[in-house]
Design a protein around this motif. Structure first.
Motif, PDB file in Angstrom:
ATOM      1  N   ASP A 191       0.855  -1.052  -0.150  1.00 35.79           N
ATOM      2  CA  ASP A 191      -0.086   0.291   0.461  1.00 35.79           C
ATOM      3  C   ASP A 191       0.747   0.558   0.284  1.00 35.79           C
ATOM      4  N   ARG A 246       4.691   6.672   2.698  1.00 34.38           N
ATOM      5  CA  ARG A 246       3.504   5.928   3.495  1.00 34.38           C
ATOM      6  C   ARG A 246       3.201   4.418   2.865  1.00 34.38           C
ATOM      7  N   TYR A 247       3.321   3.509   3.523  1.00 38.69           N
ATOM      8  CA  TYR A 247       3.443   1.994   3.623  1.00 38.69           C
ATOM      9  C   TYR A 247       3.283   1.113   4.674  1.00 38.69           C
ATOM     10  N   VAL A 248       2.701   0.087   4.359  1.00 41.28           N
ATOM     11  CA  VAL A 248       2.624  -0.603   5.495  1.00 41.28           C
ATOM     12  C   VAL A 248       3.715  -1.561   5.074  1.00 41.28           C
ATOM     13  N   THR A 261       1.554   0.199   9.893  1.00 35.50           N
ATOM     14  CA  THR A 261       1.617   1.790   8.387  1.00 35.50           C
ATOM     15  C   THR A 261       2.973   2.853   9.124  1.00 35.50           C
ATOM     16  N   GLU A 287       5.818   5.859   8.042  1.00 33.03           N
ATOM     17  CA  GLU A 287       6.069   6.847   6.867  1.00 33.03           C
ATOM     18  C   GLU A 287       7.402   7.532   6.936  1.00 33.03           C
TER      19      GLU A 287
END
Length: 390
Positions: A126, A140-142, A147, A149
């Motif tokens: 994501d 941003r990523y999971v 999550t 940043e």
């Protein structure tokens, strides 16, 4: 997390940019949605221009390349049942190309990045880009269900044609140019010696073919096929028989066949997105442009983008100048469109198009006959093939 440059994509363009920025003392984090094994499993081309080899030298990742790669001073074009040599060195004042698989380039860059202890975040889900029109872009990523940043100065979108970088730009800000070709390349990789010490590009009534290699023990062959074909319908025997039918008798007689390691059908397209900069987001490589593989320009164009972008960022941090980043898109696109033209031209001359009539085929043959018998035409072909200057 805070970094100077967030690079999206751990393919060769993202890794090369990261390595060059490291050499310049610029901190960069790479975010990749797949795992390392997947990245290395992607089978791609491997004809490198001298400009790309020079960049790999500068990045300090070329030791194995210089030990194992094959340097080619020419190639052949076959049509009307005969092969015709193209002397790259003779036409360009000694320039050549280097055959070294993209997978190997990627492996060398990954190992160098790991050895330097630089941060690469694999399996990032994501991924999203934010605030790149302002002074403090964010990624941003999971990861592992959490999550996270990254706050940065710049984002480099090196995540390919289907990546999130270009998709994050408002559609109204991008102008796209595209040509989709009505055929594909069926490629087969095998642990067999190449049929020729140099590449052979084939124009034939049954369609295009290409004889290439990754080493003197591993070969890569292609035949033009309809996009509607299913690779499962192409047994190894069927592939080898079709390839032989498109080669001149001497070459077909020398062909060593064997079981395939990998087999796939790749569609062909020409694509350019303009511009390549959106505030503090920069597109590079396949995120901004695609070329048909006929001219061996895809990986090399990614390298030229990295050349312009890495120097622009070095200038920004070392000299506090934005001249390079302001000029990035225009500089990269000038070279991109010349490579697009060359790849389109080679594709047009060497393939059979579904709507091609007898007149078109005669024109194609006349063009190729003129090419191989004209010093000026060979020089033009050779200059583009070895790579135009940055």
């Amino acid at each position: 997390m805070r970094t100077q440059v967030a690079i999206i994509g751990a393919g060769p363009s993202g890794l090369l940019l990261g390595q060059l920025l490291h050499k310049y003392g610029i901190d960069a984090v790479i975010v990749e949605r797949k795992d390392p094994d997947y990245v290395l499993s992607r089978i791609r081309a491997g004809v490198l221009e001298q400009g790309m080899v020079d960049l790999l030298d500068e990045a300090g990742v070329s030791a194995r390349l210089h030990q194992e790669a094959l340097v080619h001073g020419g190639f052949e074009i076959a049509f009307a049942g005969q092969r015709h040599p193209i002397d790259l060195r003779g036409a360009t004042g000694g320039k050549s190309v280097t055959v070294y698989g993209q997978t190997e380039v990627t492996r060398d860059l990954m190992e160098a990045r790991s050895a330097a202890g630089l941060t690469t975040i694999y399996d990032a889900a994501d991924v999203s880009l934010h605030d790149f029109e302002g002074a403090h872009p964010k990624v941003r990523y999971v990861k592992d269900g959490t999550t996270r940043e990254i706050v940065c100065d710049f984002i480099a979108g090196c995540d390919g044609f289907h990546g999130i970088s270009r998709q994050s730009v408002p559609a109204s800000a991008v102008q796209s140019f595209e040509r989709v070709y009505p055929f594909g390349w069926l490629g087969l990789l095998s642990d067999t010696p190449p049929v020729s010490p140099e590449l052979i590009y084939v124009n034939h009534d049954r369609g295009f073919a290409l004889c290439s290699m990754r080493s003197m023990h591993r070969s890569r062959y292609y035949v033009q096929c309809p996009l509607t074909d299913d690779v499962a319908d192409w047994s190894d025997d069927r592939f080898w028989d079709e390839l032989k039918s498109r080669l001149d008798p001497e070459t077909a007689g020398k062909l060593v066949t064997g079981p395939s390691i990998e087999k796939s059908i790749a569609p062909l397209r020409s694509f350019v997105a303009e511009p390549m900069r959106f505030g503090r987001l920069f597109l590079a490589g396949d995120a901004a442009h695609i070329v048909p593989p006929t001219g061996a320009k895809g990986l090399n164009l990614a390298a030229s983008d990295v050349y312009y972008l890495s120097r622009a960022m070095r200038e920004y941090y070392a000299e506090k100048s934005e001249a390079g980043i302001d000029a990035y898109s225009a500089s990269a696109l000038r070279r991109v469109w010349k490579a697009e033209r060359f790849s389109w031209w080679m594709t047009s001359q060497l393939h059979r198009f579904p709507d091609s009539d007898a007149f078109s085929q005669r024109i194609q043959t006349a063009e190729l006959d003129y090419l191989v018998n004209s010093k000026a035409a060979i020089t033009s072909l050779a200059e583009n093939y070895v790579g135009l200057p940055y």
